[in-house]
Design a protein around this motif. Sequence first.
Motif, PDB file in Angstrom:
ATOM      1  N   VAL A   1      77.970 -18.058  31.374  1.00 48.76           N
ATOM      2  CA  VAL A   1      77.569 -19.180  32.224  1.00 48.76           C
ATOM      3  C   VAL A   1      76.214 -19.694  31.746  1.00 48.76           C
ATOM      4  CG1 VAL A   1      76.883 -19.855  34.545  1.00 48.76           C
ATOM      5  CG2 VAL A   1      78.865 -18.370  34.219  1.00 48.76           C
ATOM      6  N   ILE A   2      76.120 -20.994  31.583  1.00 48.94           N
ATOM      7  CA  ILE A   2      74.862 -21.606  31.151  1.00 48.94           C
ATOM      8  C   ILE A   2      73.897 -21.660  32.336  1.00 48.94           C
ATOM      9  CG2 ILE A   2      73.771 -23.723  30.295  1.00 48.94           C
ATOM     10  CD1 ILE A   2      76.390 -24.357  28.845  1.00 48.94           C
ATOM     11  N   ILE A   3      72.709 -21.081  32.150  1.00 46.23           N
ATOM     12  CA  ILE A   3      71.693 -21.132  33.211  1.00 46.23           C
ATOM     13  C   ILE A   3      70.546 -22.059  32.841  1.00 46.23           C
ATOM     14  CG2 ILE A   3      72.244 -18.849  34.110  1.00 46.23           C
ATOM     15  CD1 ILE A   3      69.694 -17.834  32.678  1.00 46.23           C
ATOM     16  N   TYR A   4      70.474 -22.448  31.554  1.00 49.11           N
ATOM     17  CA  TYR A   4      69.496 -23.446  31.119  1.00 49.11           C
ATOM     18  C   TYR A   4      70.165 -24.286  30.048  1.00 49.11           C
ATOM     19  CZ  TYR A   4      65.653 -25.557  28.522  1.00 49.11           C
ATOM     20  OH  TYR A   4      64.836 -26.446  27.867  1.00 49.11           O
ATOM     21  N   ASN A   5      70.166 -25.586  30.231  1.00 51.98           N
ATOM     22  CA  ASN A   5      70.812 -26.490  29.286  1.00 51.98           C
ATOM     23  C   ASN A   5      69.776 -27.465  28.757  1.00 51.98           C
ATOM     24  OD1 ASN A   5      72.698 -27.769  27.742  1.00 51.98           O
ATOM     25  ND2 ASN A   5      73.902 -28.594  29.438  1.00 51.98           N
ATOM     26  N   GLY A   6      69.114 -27.101  27.662  1.00 55.32           N
ATOM     27  CA  GLY A   6      68.063 -27.930  27.100  1.00 55.32           C
ATOM     28  C   GLY A   6      68.585 -28.851  26.017  1.00 55.32           C
ATOM     29  N   GLN A   7      67.688 -29.621  25.473  1.00 59.29           N
ATOM     30  CA  GLN A   7      68.072 -30.573  24.433  1.00 59.29           C
ATOM     31  C   GLN A   7      68.430 -29.861  23.134  1.00 59.29           C
ATOM     32  OE1 GLN A   7      65.147 -33.621  23.850  1.00 59.29           O
ATOM     33  NE2 GLN A   7      66.259 -34.619  22.185  1.00 59.29           N
ATOM     34  N   ASP A   8      67.726 -28.747  22.853  1.00 65.83           N
ATOM     35  CA  ASP A   8      67.915 -28.057  21.575  1.00 65.83           C
ATOM     36  C   ASP A   8      68.772 -26.790  21.676  1.00 65.83           C
ATOM     37  OD1 ASP A   8      66.262 -29.918  20.264  1.00 65.83           O
ATOM     38  OD2 ASP A   8      64.485 -28.851  20.972  1.00 65.83           O
ATOM     39  N   PHE A   9      68.818 -26.175  22.853  1.00 68.91           N
ATOM     40  CA  PHE A   9      69.564 -24.921  22.977  1.00 68.91           C
ATOM     41  C   PHE A   9      69.906 -24.665  24.442  1.00 68.91           C
ATOM     42  CE2 PHE A   9      65.189 -23.790  23.704  1.00 68.91           C
ATOM     43  CZ  PHE A   9      65.228 -22.799  24.669  1.00 68.91           C
ATOM     44  N   GLN A  10      70.778 -23.695  24.668  1.00 68.09           N
ATOM     45  CA  GLN A  10      71.139 -23.267  26.015  1.00 68.09           C
ATOM     46  C   GLN A  10      70.830 -21.768  26.162  1.00 68.09           C
ATOM     47  OE1 GLN A  10      73.911 -24.771  24.096  1.00 68.09           O
ATOM     48  NE2 GLN A  10      72.923 -26.696  24.678  1.00 68.09           N
ATOM     49  N   LEU A  11      70.606 -21.369  27.405  1.00 72.87           N
ATOM     50  CA  LEU A  11      70.535 -19.945  27.750  1.00 72.87           C
ATOM     51  C   LEU A  11      71.764 -19.610  28.568  1.00 72.87           C
ATOM     52  CD1 LEU A  11      66.791 -19.508  28.814  1.00 72.87           C
ATOM     53  CD2 LEU A  11      67.834 -18.849  26.645  1.00 72.87           C
ATOM     54  N   THR A  12      72.452 -18.539  28.197  1.00 74.59           N
ATOM     55  CA  THR A  12      73.663 -18.155  28.928  1.00 74.59           C
ATOM     56  C   THR A  12      73.578 -16.708  29.386  1.00 74.59           C
ATOM     57  OG1 THR A  12      74.874 -17.382  26.957  1.00 74.59           O
ATOM     58  CG2 THR A  12      75.035 -19.737  27.512  1.00 74.59           C
ATOM     59  N   LEU A  13      74.235 -16.434  30.503  1.00 75.76           N
ATOM     60  CA  LEU A  13      74.420 -15.072  30.998  1.00 75.76           C
ATOM     61  C   LEU A  13      75.856 -14.663  30.736  1.00 75.76           C
ATOM     62  CD1 LEU A  13      72.621 -15.102  34.484  1.00 75.76           C
ATOM     63  CD2 LEU A  13      71.798 -14.102  32.344  1.00 75.76           C
ATOM     64  N   SER A  14      76.030 -13.424  30.272  1.00 73.66           N
ATOM     65  CA  SER A  14      77.375 -12.919  30.023  1.00 73.66           C
ATOM     66  C   SER A  14      77.415 -11.431  30.338  1.00 73.66           C
ATOM     67  CB  SER A  14      77.787 -13.163  28.567  1.00 73.66           C
ATOM     68  OG  SER A  14      76.891 -12.512  27.680  1.00 73.66           O
ATOM     69  N   MET A  15      78.636 -10.903  30.441  1.00 73.64           N
ATOM     70  CA  MET A  15      78.832  -9.495  30.768  1.00 73.64           C
ATOM     71  C   MET A  15      79.508  -8.762  29.632  1.00 73.64           C
ATOM     72  SD  MET A  15      80.075  -9.218  34.717  1.00 73.64           S
ATOM     73  CE  MET A  15      80.273  -7.445  34.499  1.00 73.64           C
ATOM     74  N   SER A  16      79.274  -7.449  29.593  1.00 74.61           N
ATOM     75  CA  SER A  16      80.024  -6.615  28.664  1.00 74.61           C
ATOM     76  C   SER A  16      81.451  -6.468  29.173  1.00 74.61           C
ATOM     77  CB  SER A  16      79.372  -5.232  28.547  1.00 74.61           C
ATOM     78  OG  SER A  16      79.377  -4.590  29.818  1.00 74.61           O
ATOM     79  N   LYS A  17      82.350  -6.078  28.288  1.00 73.32           N
ATOM     80  CA  LYS A  17      83.748  -5.952  28.684  1.00 73.32           C
ATOM     81  C   LYS A  17      84.016  -4.659  29.444  1.00 73.32           C
ATOM     82  CE  LYS A  17      85.517  -8.846  24.956  1.00 73.32           C
ATOM     83  NZ  LYS A  17      86.395  -8.930  23.760  1.00 73.32           N
ATOM     84  N   SER A  18      83.148  -3.669  29.273  1.00 77.75           N
ATOM     85  CA  SER A  18      83.320  -2.404  30.001  1.00 77.75           C
ATOM     86  C   SER A  18      82.528  -2.472  31.299  1.00 77.75           C
ATOM     87  CB  SER A  18      82.823  -1.233  29.152  1.00 77.75           C
ATOM     88  OG  SER A  18      81.479  -1.438  28.772  1.00 77.75           O
ATOM     89  N   ASN A  19      83.241  -2.584  32.412  1.00 79.46           N
ATOM     90  CA  ASN A  19      82.600  -2.729  33.720  1.00 79.46           C
ATOM     91  C   ASN A  19      83.098  -1.659  34.675  1.00 79.46           C
ATOM     92  OD1 ASN A  19      81.565  -5.338  32.817  1.00 79.46           O
ATOM     93  ND2 ASN A  19      83.659  -6.055  33.103  1.00 79.46           N
ATOM     94  N   ASP A  20      82.281  -1.343  35.676  1.00 80.63           N
ATOM     95  CA  ASP A  20      82.682  -0.424  36.735  1.00 80.63           C
ATOM     96  C   ASP A  20      83.283  -1.240  37.877  1.00 80.63           C
ATOM     97  OD1 ASP A  20      81.713   1.850  35.414  1.00 80.63           O
ATOM     98  OD2 ASP A  20      79.675   1.413  36.089  1.00 80.63           O
TER      99      ASP A  20
END
Length: 293
Positions: free
Chosen positions: A52-71
Amino acid sequence: MNKLEKDCTYPQNYWQLNELERKEIYKFCPFNKNNLKFDLKELYKFIYKDPVIIYNGQDFQLTLSMSKSNDIESDSTIFGGDIFLSIVKDNIVKDRIYLANNHISFPDYDFLAVGYQHYFISPEGEVNTLYLIEDEEGISPMFWKHYKIDNQKMKFVLQDMLVNVTDGIQYQIIYPNQFNIISNKPVTKIDSQELKSCEDEYDKEEYHSCYIDVYNHYNSRLKQKINLLNKNNNTIKKSYLKLQQNMASSCLELPPPVSGNRGETDPYLCNVMFCLIQNYKQEITNIEKQLAH
């Protein structure tokens, strides 16, 4: 971190207190107050399937993601899993750091404890992570990291770290060239037999408290040699601070630990200290040769 450790560690008589008294003590810990409470379950739901994009700038984005191994519990509630923060440009991940986990178990440990890693991203784009362990003695902050975002190189640049170890010892690392041991204990001298015995342990890449004594021993000797050299030489003065920072700069090029797990931090600290000690010993030898002339 010092304040958190003070306020979140239970007093020695905690388990003899009644429930009401325990609740009063519990209130002192900032993690139990509204302003520092963390509940990542909703965030897990938000990023569970795709970044999920949490910052959408002109030059780049910051995204949050999860590992595939979850509890995942039986009711499909996710209560633990690694969360990552990524710099993305043109749909390509340029860099990524380990950001958080709401539940870190220790299956190989003999004690009952659980770990957490929390985070804070400032409006200026600086990232802080804090690794904690909770056990029967309270909540202990173990590992703090501070990053800045280099939007030219598209990298998370680690600025500084603070590592808590047992017995009131902290390691403060400020990049690119500062390595400090902070201890509430007086510096102890180490005899030659203990010195050799401890140095023999380096190859095992395990943390031993005597490493600090070895480090302090050679650090103190280096200062003494520099002072003696400067006293005997009126023309060129050697700066201990500059010399130490140059040595630390090369030793801190070692890859830092990703998380606060002792399995990662202990070998890293040992390798950095080993590197510094070897540099100190070499410089001591060099100064002794100069003094002999």
